[in-house]
Every structure is written in structure tokens, then in C-alpha cells.
Design a protein around this motif. Structure first.
Motif, PDB file in Angstrom:
ATOM      1  N   THR A 217      36.769  37.657  34.452  1.00 26.37           N
ATOM      2  CA  THR A 217      36.980  37.916  33.020  1.00 26.37           C
ATOM      3  C   THR A 217      35.882  38.793  32.440  1.00 26.37           C
ATOM      4  O   THR A 217      36.140  39.676  31.614  1.00 26.37           O
ATOM      5  CB  THR A 217      37.035  36.578  32.251  1.00 26.37           C
ATOM      6  OG1 THR A 217      38.006  35.727  32.871  1.00 26.37           O
ATOM      7  CG2 THR A 217      37.405  36.802  30.794  1.00 26.37           C
ATOM      8  N   TYR A 218      34.647  38.560  32.889  1.00 25.15           N
ATOM      9  CA  TYR A 218      33.504  39.286  32.322  1.00 25.15           C
ATOM     10  C   TYR A 218      32.808  40.130  33.379  1.00 25.15           C
ATOM     11  O   TYR A 218      32.849  39.825  34.576  1.00 25.15           O
ATOM     12  CB  TYR A 218      32.498  38.292  31.717  1.00 25.15           C
ATOM     13  CG  TYR A 218      33.093  37.409  30.653  1.00 25.15           C
ATOM     14  CD1 TYR A 218      33.349  37.897  29.372  1.00 25.15           C
ATOM     15  CD2 TYR A 218      33.407  36.078  30.928  1.00 25.15           C
ATOM     16  CE1 TYR A 218      33.901  37.085  28.394  1.00 25.15           C
ATOM     17  CE2 TYR A 218      33.957  35.254  29.954  1.00 25.15           C
ATOM     18  CZ  TYR A 218      34.203  35.765  28.694  1.00 25.15           C
ATOM     19  OH  TYR A 218      34.758  34.971  27.728  1.00 25.15           O
ATOM     20  N   LEU A 219      32.142  41.178  32.917  1.00 26.52           N
ATOM     21  CA  LEU A 219      31.329  42.007  33.805  1.00 26.52           C
ATOM     22  C   LEU A 219      30.059  41.257  34.184  1.00 26.52           C
ATOM     23  O   LEU A 219      29.547  40.437  33.413  1.00 26.52           O
ATOM     24  CB  LEU A 219      30.958  43.327  33.123  1.00 26.52           C
ATOM     25  CG  LEU A 219      32.089  44.325  32.884  1.00 26.52           C
ATOM     26  CD1 LEU A 219      31.598  45.481  32.032  1.00 26.52           C
ATOM     27  CD2 LEU A 219      32.656  44.835  34.202  1.00 26.52           C
ATOM     28  N   THR A 220      29.546  41.542  35.380  1.00 25.26           N
ATOM     29  CA  THR A 220      28.300  40.942  35.856  1.00 25.26           C
ATOM     30  C   THR A 220      27.156  41.921  35.628  1.00 25.26           C
ATOM     31  O   THR A 220      27.230  43.078  36.046  1.00 25.26           O
ATOM     32  CB  THR A 220      28.392  40.601  37.361  1.00 25.26           C
ATOM     33  OG1 THR A 220      29.451  39.662  37.554  1.00 25.26           O
ATOM     34  CG2 THR A 220      27.088  40.010  37.868  1.00 25.26           C
ATOM     35  N   HIS A 221      26.124  41.464  34.952  1.00 21.46           N
ATOM     36  CA  HIS A 221      24.940  42.307  34.713  1.00 21.46           C
ATOM     37  C   HIS A 221      23.933  42.091  35.833  1.00 21.46           C
ATOM     38  O   HIS A 221      23.596  40.962  36.179  1.00 21.46           O
ATOM     39  CB  HIS A 221      24.304  41.957  33.365  1.00 21.46           C
ATOM     40  CG  HIS A 221      23.074  42.767  33.071  1.00 21.46           C
ATOM     41  ND1 HIS A 221      21.803  42.248  33.191  1.00 21.46           N
ATOM     42  CD2 HIS A 221      22.925  44.077  32.702  1.00 21.46           C
ATOM     43  CE1 HIS A 221      20.924  43.197  32.889  1.00 21.46           C
ATOM     44  NE2 HIS A 221      21.588  44.305  32.588  1.00 21.46           N
ATOM     45  N   ARG A 228      26.319  47.217  35.284  1.00 25.79           N
ATOM     46  CA  ARG A 228      27.353  46.254  34.901  1.00 25.79           C
ATOM     47  C   ARG A 228      28.521  46.436  35.869  1.00 25.79           C
ATOM     48  O   ARG A 228      29.164  47.482  35.890  1.00 25.79           O
ATOM     49  CB  ARG A 228      27.809  46.477  33.463  1.00 25.79           C
ATOM     50  CG  ARG A 228      26.741  46.158  32.427  1.00 25.79           C
ATOM     51  CD  ARG A 228      27.215  46.513  31.038  1.00 25.79           C
ATOM     52  NE  ARG A 228      27.602  47.925  30.964  1.00 25.79           N
ATOM     53  CZ  ARG A 228      28.598  48.377  30.197  1.00 25.79           C
ATOM     54  NH1 ARG A 228      29.307  47.536  29.470  1.00 25.79           N
ATOM     55  NH2 ARG A 228      28.888  49.669  30.170  1.00 25.79           N
ATOM     56  N   ARG A 229      28.746  45.407  36.682  1.00 28.43           N
ATOM     57  CA  ARG A 229      29.763  45.468  37.724  1.00 28.43           C
ATOM     58  C   ARG A 229      30.852  44.417  37.491  1.00 28.43           C
ATOM     59  O   ARG A 229      30.623  43.399  36.868  1.00 28.43           O
ATOM     60  CB  ARG A 229      29.118  45.214  39.093  1.00 28.43           C
ATOM     61  CG  ARG A 229      28.082  46.259  39.499  1.00 28.43           C
ATOM     62  CD  ARG A 229      28.701  47.289  40.392  1.00 28.43           C
ATOM     63  NE  ARG A 229      27.741  48.297  40.814  1.00 28.43           N
ATOM     64  CZ  ARG A 229      28.009  49.214  41.726  1.00 28.43           C
ATOM     65  NH1 ARG A 229      29.192  49.247  42.305  1.00 28.43           N
ATOM     66  NH2 ARG A 229      27.115  50.121  42.055  1.00 28.43           N
ATOM     67  N   ARG A 230      32.023  44.698  38.050  1.00 28.52           N
ATOM     68  CA  ARG A 230      33.144  43.759  37.958  1.00 28.52           C
ATOM     69  C   ARG A 230      33.274  43.020  39.291  1.00 28.52           C
ATOM     70  O   ARG A 230      33.326  43.628  40.354  1.00 28.52           O
ATOM     71  CB  ARG A 230      34.436  44.505  37.641  1.00 28.52           C
ATOM     72  CG  ARG A 230      35.679  43.636  37.544  1.00 28.52           C
ATOM     73  CD  ARG A 230      35.742  42.826  36.278  1.00 28.52           C
ATOM     74  NE  ARG A 230      35.853  43.658  35.080  1.00 28.52           N
ATOM     75  CZ  ARG A 230      35.879  43.165  33.855  1.00 28.52           C
ATOM     76  NH1 ARG A 230      35.769  41.848  33.654  1.00 28.52           N
ATOM     77  NH2 ARG A 230      35.971  43.979  32.799  1.00 28.52           N
TER      78      ARG A 230
END
Length: 311
Positions: A217-221, A228-230
Motif C-alpha cells: 500500500t505504501y512506498l518504503t523509504h 522511495r521504493r515499492r
């Protein structure tokens, strides 16, 4: 240990598990210098797992494989004979299998995208990490085929896509397209890639064909790089959703994500599919692994012997 495992392209789970057993051996030998370890130290450790810790045979075997790898590939030593170790007795394992009605009940109590995940687990006989690791390019809708890349043991295989799932799969694909367009607009750094892929093809993380079919659901920092990765949907979310659905469906069985793969194999066997065909669909290296499913269904052998000419 990390380098040796990565060179062989083993999974992160294998790295975590093997490293954990090495730490346990280190603790058992009171932080003894690894180079000074001997086979007798490992024998004593494995025996303690069975006698003092009362660990299962599968846990002991995992410990043995981890330490064998550590000795051979990290310390550069031959393991030597390992006889004389007290081992836990290997119990016959018969997997839990759901009926088709029970599977339908579980799916009815799941929301999107978890319902589609479970339908793929059962409909294609996938492992959970294989399902969540699917990318857009794994689906060939024209030929009705799903390709599982880097399955267990880094083996690729193909399985037929269930026809009844095609409308839902296309809907999910449209959702992925919309999210991808939104991510590109937000100038994200792409999805997480594998091995050296990104170095070879720098644009691949942002290309549509490499997007996760079940994205998080959210991007990973990433603090180290500021990127910012998915990532894909996390397995703990799926397991939690399945547990709640099973409770709501009031099914008195111990069900996990792997239960749907067990059910896939058992139902094919019940439909008189050839064991070798099932082996290929499951991606098993050894047919003996697949044979476990012969214990999950009733025998359907003919009582009266006949010649094949009379079939």
C-alpha cells in the motif's frame, strides 16, 4: 556466511535461518573461536537439541544443513562423519487439506486483494512467497499461462491460469497500472529488483512489466539512500487475513497459506491426475515429496485386476 549464501543466490529466509543456527552454536560453545570448532562440538550441539531442547527432526535437520554449509563454505573445513548423534524420531507428516466448499467459505470472508491471493494459491498451487513475488510480466493472458520465476531452489515453472479468475486478474492488473502511473508522477525510485538486474538495466525498476502484481500500500523509504521504493504485499498481512477468515468461516482445521497449495495437489490427485504432472505443477525436484499427497485422499484403486488392453 552472507557472501557465500548470496553467491549461490539462496533466499533471504535461508540466510536468516542459517545465520541463526550458527549463532546458536556459537552460544552453545561459549563464544569459542569458530576456527577451533570440531565435528564433536557440532555432534554435542545437535544431540542437545534432541535431548535437552526436545526439538523436532525437521529443526535438527535444518540445524545440521546450516552447520554443514558453515563448515564447508565459510570455514573451509570438511565436516567429517556425524554418526552417534541422538536424533529426534521423524514423524510421518500428513498435510491439512480443505474441501472445495471450505475453500470457498474462506474466500467469501476475505477482502481484496487477499481473496485473489488465496485463489491463486489454490488455483495454481503456489507457495506464498511465489504468489506475492509475482510481477506483471509473469502473466500471459493470451495463452492462459502463469510463469513462476525463481521458485524454491531458483527453479522456473509454468502453470495454467484458472479461466474463472481471468476477469479478477484483469481488474487487479488495471489497479497496478493506475498505481504505477501515480508512482511515476510522484517520481518514485521504482520497485525492488533482484540480483544485478538494476545495474544491467537502470530503468527496469520503473518499467511497468517489472511492477509487483500485489504491490504494498505504501512506498518504503530507504534511509541510507533517501530512495522511495515499492515493495510487494507483506506475507504477514496475508497470513493474518487468512486466520481471521478461517475463524469467521468456523472451519475446525489448522489453516495457513500453505494449506491451499496442499489442497491444490490433493484435489488434482483425487481427480486422477498423474503424479508426475502434479510434481511438475508444484515444482518438486523429487517425486517422493509429491507422494505425501497420496495420504490425504481416499484410495481409488480398482479392486478387480484387469489387463491394460481391456481399459
Amino acid at each position: 556466511m552472507t557472501n557465500e549464501i548470496k553467491i549461490r543466490h539462496y533466499s533471504q529466509k535461508t540466510l536468516k535461518s542459517y545465520t541463526n543456527w550458527v549463532y546458536k552454536l556459537k552460544s552453545y560453545t561459549r563464544l569459542q573461536d569458530p576456527q577451533a570448532l570440531s565435528t564433536s562440538d557440532v555432534k554435542s550441539f545437535l544431540t542437545s537439541l534432541a535431548v535437552e531442547k526436545n526439538m523436532s527432526a525437521s529443526s535438527q535437520n535444518l540445524a545440521f544443513n546450516a552447520l554443514l554449509f558453515f563448515f564447508r563454505h565459510v570455514l573451509g573445513q570438511e565436516f567429517g562423519p556425524i554418526d552417534g548423534v541422538v536424533r529426534a524420531k521423524q514423524k510421518p507428516y500428513i498435510p491439512v487439506v480443505l474441501t472445495r466448499e471450505e475453500i470457498d467459505k474462506v474466500i467469501q470472508h476475505l477482502t481484496s486483494p487477499f481473496d485473489l491471493v488465496v485463489q491463486l494459491l489454490y488455483g495454481c498451487g503456489l507457495r506464498l512467497f511465489e504468489c506475492l513475488g509475482l510481477r506483471v510480466n509473469a502473466f500471459n493472458f493470451d495463452f492462459g499461462v502463469l510463469t513462476i520465476h525463481d521458485g524454491k531452489g531458483k527453479k522456473d515453472r509454468t502453470v495454467p491460469l484458472p479461466h474463472m479468475l481471468l476477469p479478477e486478474l484483469n481488474k487487479q492488473l488495471e489497479k497496478v497500472k493506475a498505481l504505477h502511473a501515480k508512482d511515476l508522477e510522484a517520481r518514485y525510485d521504482g520497485v525492488f529488483m533482484f540480483d544485478n538486474m538494476e545495474n544491467k538495466y537502470p530503468n527496469s525498476p520503473r518499467e511497468f512489466v517489472w511492477q509487483w502484481f500485489f504491490p504494498a500500500t505504501y512506498l518504503t523509504h530507504i534511509p541510507e539512500t533517501g530512495q522511495r521504493r515499492r515493495y510487494h504485499l507483506h506475507e504477514s498481512q496475508v497470513q493474518k487475513a487468512i486466520r481471521h477468515a478461517v475463524q469467521k468461516a468456523q472451519i475446525p482445521k489448522r489453516v495457513s497459506s500453505h494449506t491451499f497449495r496442499h489442497s491444490f495437489a490433493s484435489h488434482l490427485l483425487q481427480a486422477n491426475y498423474d503424479i508426475r504432472t502434479i510434481q511438475e505443477l508444484l515444482g518438486h525436484s523429487d517425486v517422493r515429496t509429491t507422494m505425501i499427497y497420496t495420504h490425504t485422499i481416499k484410495s481409488q484403486t480398482q479392486k478387480e485386476a484387469k489387463s491394460p488392453l481391456d481399459f
